[in-house]
Enzyme design. Structure first.
Site, PDB file in Angstrom:
ATOM      1  N   CYS A   2       0.730  -0.797  -0.139  1.00 38.33           N
ATOM      2  CA  CYS A   2      -0.017   0.114  -0.160  1.00 38.33           C
ATOM      3  C   CYS A   2       0.710   1.089  -0.212  1.00 38.33           C
ATOM      4  O   CYS A   2       2.431   1.273   0.606  1.00 38.33           O
ATOM      5  CB  CYS A   2      -1.077   0.035   1.230  1.00 38.33           C
ATOM      6  SG  CYS A   2      -1.809  -1.156   1.070  1.00 38.33           S
ATOM      7  N   ARG A  28       5.098   0.396  -6.011  1.00 40.70           N
ATOM      8  CA  ARG A  28       4.715  -1.039  -5.160  1.00 40.70           C
ATOM      9  C   ARG A  28       4.676  -1.956  -4.937  1.00 40.70           C
ATOM     10  O   ARG A  28       3.869  -2.413  -4.791  1.00 40.70           O
ATOM     11  CB  ARG A  28       5.013   0.709  -3.610  1.00 40.70           C
ATOM     12  CG  ARG A  28       4.910   1.584  -3.518  1.00 40.70           C
ATOM     13  CD  ARG A  28       4.251   2.289  -2.753  1.00 40.70           C
ATOM     14  NE  ARG A  28       4.618   2.268  -1.245  1.00 40.70           N
ATOM     15  CZ  ARG A  28       5.306   2.277  -0.167  1.00 40.70           C
ATOM     16  NH1 ARG A  28       6.261   3.274  -0.450  1.00 40.70           N
ATOM     17  NH2 ARG A  28       5.438   1.510   0.512  1.00 40.70           N
ATOM     18  N   TRP A  75      -2.600  -3.285  -1.316  1.00 44.92           N
ATOM     19  CA  TRP A  75      -2.153  -3.835  -2.013  1.00 44.92           C
ATOM     20  C   TRP A  75      -2.436  -4.163  -0.977  1.00 44.92           C
ATOM     21  O   TRP A  75      -2.004  -4.953   0.368  1.00 44.92           O
ATOM     22  CB  TRP A  75      -0.993  -3.922  -1.533  1.00 44.92           C
ATOM     23  CG  TRP A  75      -0.099  -5.091  -2.052  1.00 44.92           C
ATOM     24  CD1 TRP A  75       0.421  -5.344  -3.869  1.00 44.92           C
ATOM     25  CD2 TRP A  75       0.645  -5.803  -1.617  1.00 44.92           C
ATOM     26  NE1 TRP A  75       1.184  -6.434  -3.679  1.00 44.92           N
ATOM     27  CE2 TRP A  75       0.990  -6.886  -2.721  1.00 44.92           C
ATOM     28  CE3 TRP A  75       0.918  -5.811  -0.451  1.00 44.92           C
ATOM     29  CZ2 TRP A  75       2.434  -8.306  -1.848  1.00 44.92           C
ATOM     30  CZ3 TRP A  75       2.081  -6.980   0.135  1.00 44.92           C
ATOM     31  CH2 TRP A  75       2.523  -8.167  -0.226  1.00 44.92           C
ATOM     32  N   ASN A 101      -1.324   2.148   5.577  1.00 47.08           N
ATOM     33  CA  ASN A 101      -0.299   1.347   5.264  1.00 47.08           C
ATOM     34  C   ASN A 101      -0.825   0.353   6.158  1.00 47.08           C
ATOM     35  O   ASN A 101       1.060   1.263   7.353  1.00 47.08           O
ATOM     36  CB  ASN A 101       0.837   2.188   4.222  1.00 47.08           C
ATOM     37  CG  ASN A 101       1.854   0.608   4.093  1.00 47.08           C
ATOM     38  OD1 ASN A 101       1.426   0.002   3.678  1.00 47.08           O
ATOM     39  ND2 ASN A 101       2.576   1.147   3.920  1.00 47.08           N
ATOM     40  N   GLY A 102      -0.411  -0.838   6.128  1.00 52.25           N
ATOM     41  CA  GLY A 102       0.004  -1.556   7.336  1.00 52.25           C
ATOM     42  C   GLY A 102      -0.495  -2.624   7.848  1.00 52.25           C
ATOM     43  O   GLY A 102      -2.090  -3.201   7.231  1.00 52.25           O
ATOM     44  N   GLU A 479      20.916 -15.091  -8.083  1.00 53.46           N
ATOM     45  CA  GLU A 479      20.209 -13.409  -8.462  1.00 53.46           C
ATOM     46  C   GLU A 479      19.496 -13.997  -9.406  1.00 53.46           C
ATOM     47  O   GLU A 479      18.415 -13.245  -9.830  1.00 53.46           O
ATOM     48  CB  GLU A 479      21.010 -12.549  -7.896  1.00 53.46           C
ATOM     49  CG  GLU A 479      20.500 -11.170  -8.434  1.00 53.46           C
ATOM     50  CD  GLU A 479      19.328 -10.674  -8.028  1.00 53.46           C
ATOM     51  OE1 GLU A 479      18.974 -10.997  -7.131  1.00 53.46           O
ATOM     52  OE2 GLU A 479      18.829  -9.535  -8.003  1.00 53.46           O
ATOM     53  N   LYS A 483      15.431 -12.954 -10.716  1.00 49.79           N
ATOM     54  CA  LYS A 483      15.342 -11.949 -11.636  1.00 49.79           C
ATOM     55  C   LYS A 483      14.057 -13.226 -13.080  1.00 49.79           C
ATOM     56  O   LYS A 483      13.036 -12.650 -13.253  1.00 49.79           O
ATOM     57  CB  LYS A 483      16.362 -11.366 -12.625  1.00 49.79           C
ATOM     58  CG  LYS A 483      17.394 -10.248 -11.429  1.00 49.79           C
ATOM     59  CD  LYS A 483      15.983  -8.871 -11.308  1.00 49.79           C
ATOM     60  CE  LYS A 483      15.940  -9.829  -9.542  1.00 49.79           C
ATOM     61  NZ  LYS A 483      16.679  -8.987  -8.453  1.00 49.79           N
ATOM     62  N   GLU A 486      11.087 -14.136 -11.481  1.00 47.24           N
ATOM     63  CA  GLU A 486       9.615 -13.526 -10.533  1.00 47.24           C
ATOM     64  C   GLU A 486       8.989 -12.288 -11.979  1.00 47.24           C
ATOM     65  O   GLU A 486       8.263 -11.686 -11.362  1.00 47.24           O
ATOM     66  CB  GLU A 486      10.179 -11.894  -9.181  1.00 47.24           C
ATOM     67  CG  GLU A 486      11.468 -11.121  -9.652  1.00 47.24           C
ATOM     68  CD  GLU A 486      11.825 -10.053  -8.885  1.00 47.24           C
ATOM     69  OE1 GLU A 486      11.444  -9.834  -7.749  1.00 47.24           O
ATOM     70  OE2 GLU A 486      13.665  -9.749  -8.749  1.00 47.24           O
ATOM     71  N   HIS A 502      23.526 -34.233  -6.149  1.00 50.80           N
ATOM     72  CA  HIS A 502      22.679 -34.378  -4.836  1.00 50.80           C
ATOM     73  C   HIS A 502      21.310 -34.237  -4.691  1.00 50.80           C
ATOM     74  O   HIS A 502      20.534 -34.701  -4.182  1.00 50.80           O
ATOM     75  CB  HIS A 502      23.555 -33.592  -3.440  1.00 50.80           C
ATOM     76  CG  HIS A 502      25.131 -33.471  -3.241  1.00 50.80           C
ATOM     77  ND1 HIS A 502      25.776 -34.804  -2.784  1.00 50.80           N
ATOM     78  CD2 HIS A 502      26.771 -32.595  -3.624  1.00 50.80           C
ATOM     79  CE1 HIS A 502      26.883 -34.585  -3.067  1.00 50.80           C
ATOM     80  NE2 HIS A 502      27.227 -33.644  -2.910  1.00 50.80           N
TER      81      HIS A 502
END
Ligand code: F6R
Length: 607
Positions: A2, A28, A75, A101-102, A479, A483, A486, A502
């Site tokens: 949010c 965001r 969000w 927000n929270g 990393e 990328k 996501e 393994h």
């Protein structure tokens, strides 16, 4: 995540400012948006689920009157994305509006209590308890500030809120606990927002609110007080010199691509950090009995790479820890002799701040590395460094990762110097390599882009990828995988190439693309063995290797030539760049928006 924004102006309309703030908060991550303004004693409200532009074309935010208002990008955390659950939320009388927000932990208990007293709820959100609590205060004769203060004292959990009401139509009341909140001071105008880019177009002067603070914004100025005892707090403003253009796409189709290409510049900035802060942090690290590198996601990968840097350059064992596991893993043993270096681009990641709070409580020394001036991490750290990458709008971290690496390498070098672990020649040579890194990245970008684009086209339809490396480049493999995963939603694995036998090798079959990060370092002989293992099972090998590494080039199906002579400890910096581009172009090939991957937020401020 949010995002909130509010503004109060001496003249003009609030709606266009709030709308542009909403657009800037888009990065965001969000599923709904809304706005409330006050004009002529009346509260105006528009909100819905969907993209901001779509909501605007349906509802037209621009015709909302008034020079004071608040707005929100949501969000979802409690209640699905819908008009009812979108913010702002109102009280029963429709005269008090709140954006938040929270996460309010005790909202169910508060909601039950309020419903028992006759309040009617229209959403499934935790936020809606706030306007109803404020309503009770106002009805009992409190002024708006007092009513908000009384309400927030009842809340448990995290919040950044902004409140407006027709009962006092000339004020915005803001309060903060654990969620980021800044106020901006403009010319005849005051603003509040979850982050700086939201209002950067309108002011460069900011004040960060700290946990447990409440502020009253009016045209007469801003007053800050402590929520606990209502005492005034004196706050120091700071200025930000980011250009607005820096926060825009500058002609690139996506922020992510722009930010990948900005890396020579962001690395240059990260090499210009103030010596005194690098020295201060290095001295704390040097004194630590144990050093923990604590972070999430991409920042964690930077920490993993940094653990190799600290060990190889400074002979310091530094433990990389995923922030969300820190309490379970080391919470009972961390203590006064330990140093926690928390790495967080946003400086607001919940799990990082939670780990840091715990470490502070146990008297450990907390250090911070962040990209965000005035973020919570900077305020809770004993000493911190701001990496100066400029705002990163694409949800996928790119330029902030390479800058984190270069700052961490500088710290490792300084600790090595303090401990006398590097000869003058080693130290000079590493310093030269660091200095040359922006130029190296510029060359890599120029030389690999077309090649990577072709590979992305060729492999865009594959539904499984493996990323393998050894040594410090296990971090690069992880990393590179993150990328791709996501922004293209492609299941992919990454691990130390040594680990494949393994277990993971069992999924390799004909045509599976396996990307090897294979610089000419001390692990090269083993990596060659791992490439052969994969080839023997029909995998298609794409190798990132030095431009003249004939042996690896001969084994691989494709290769991306990389510059020679990069020291092992710095190799993740150039080697991640083709992988960032690969993820980007695969996303574009698939018609996905790399800047706004589904379900992800730029700044994860909830547990
Ligand atoms: C990945 C990404 C996330 C963040 C993570 C931590 O591209 O952006 O994995 O790295 O959420 O964020 P910060 O660094 O702000 O603590």
């Amino acid at each position: 995540m949010c995002g909130i924004i509010g503004c109060i102006l001496s003249s003009g309309l609030a709606a266009p400012i709030l709308f542009s703030g909403l657009k800037r908060l888009e990065y965001r991550g969000y599923d709904s948006a809304g706005m409330a303004t006050i004009y002529g004693g009346k509260l105006y409200l528009k909100k819905d689920s969907g993209k901001i532009d779509d909501i605007n074309s349906r509802l037209n935010f621009m015709d909302m009157p008034g020079s004071l208002g608040i707005a929100h990008t949501r969000w979802a955390t409690h209640g699905a994305p819908s008009r009812e659950n979108a913010h702002p939320h109102l009280d029963c009388s429709g005269t008090i509006a709140v954006v938040h927000n929270g996460v309010i932990e005790n909202f169910l208990e508060l909601k039950r209590e309020l419903e028992d007293r006759g309040h009617k709820f229209t959403s499934r959100t935790d936020t809606e308890v706030i306007p109803h609590l404020i309503e009770e205060g106002v009805k009992s004769g409190l002024n708006l500030y007092e009513a908000v203060l009384q309400a927030v004292r009842r809340l448990r959990g995290s919040y950044a809120i902004a409140v407006i009401s027709t009962v006092e139509p000339d004020k915005i009341i803001c309060a903060r606990n654990e969620s980021p909140l800044i106020v901006g001071i403009g010319d005849g105008a005051y603003y509040c927002a979850s982050d700086i880019p939201a209002i950067l177009e309108y002011t460069r002067n900011f004040i960060s609110m700290d946990n447990g603070e409440i502020a009253v914004l009016s045209l007469g100025g801003i007053e800050f007080r402590r929520i606990s005892d209502g005492e005034f707090v004196l706050k120091k403003p700071f200025t930000v010199d980011w250009s607005i253009e820096l926060a825009e796409k500058q002609g690139y189709p996506h922020f992510m691509l722009k930010e990948i290409y900005e890396q020579p510049l962001s690395l240059r900035n990260a090499l210009r950090l103030q010596e005194q802060y690098l020295d201060l942090l290095s001295r704390f690290i040097d004194r630590g009995e144990r050093v923990f590198l604590v972070a999430c996601g991409t920042s964690y990968h930077a920490c993993l790479a940094a653990s190799y840097m600290f060990s190889k350059i400074a002979r310091v064992a530094a433990f990389p820890v995923v922030a969300s596991e820190f309490l379970e893993q080391y919470g009972d043993s961390v203590g006064i002799d330990d140093v926690i270096l928390a790495v967080s681009q946003s400086g607001e990641t919940y799990d990082v701040l939670r780990a840091v709070d715990h470490a502070r409580m146990r008297a450990a020394t907390v250090l911070g590395l962040t990209n965000t001036v005035g973020s919570t991490l900077t305020r809770v750290s004993r000493a911190y460094i701001v990496q100066q990458s400029g705002p990163e709008i694409g949800v996928a971290a790119t330029k902030t990762f390479t800058s984190q690496l270069i700052v961490l390498a500088q710290l490792a070098m300084r600790v090595a110097n303090l401990r006398g672990k590097l000869s003058q020649q080693e130290s000079d040579s590493l310093r030269d390599s660091l200095k040359g890194m922006p130029e190296v990245i510029g060359r890599v970008l120029n030389s690999c882009a077309d090649n990577v684009k072709l590979l992305a086209k060729r492999y865009a339809k594959k539904n499984l990828f493996l990323f393998l490396g050894r040594g410090i480049n296990v971090a690069t493999a992880l990393e590179g995988r993150l990328k791709l995963l996501e922004i293209t939603y492609t299941p992919s694995l990454a691990f130390s190439a040594a680990e494949s036998k393994h277990g993971p090798i069992s999924i390799v079959e004909k045509g599976v693309p396996v990307i090897f990060i294979a610089p000419r370092d001390s692990t090269r002989k083993e990596i060659i063995g791992n490439i052969m293992e994969m080839k023997a099972r029909g995998a298609e090998v794409i190798a990132l290797c030095e431009e003249d590494d004939r042996e690896i080039i001969g084994l691989a199906d494709h290769h991306i030539p990389m510059p020679k002579g990069i020291p092992d400890v710095l190799s993740p910096i150039p080697y991640i760049v083709p992988l960032q581009l690969f993820a980007y172009y695969v996303a574009v090939e698939r018609g996905l928006d790399p800047d706004k991957p589904r379900n992800l937020a730029k700044s994860v401020t909830v547990p």
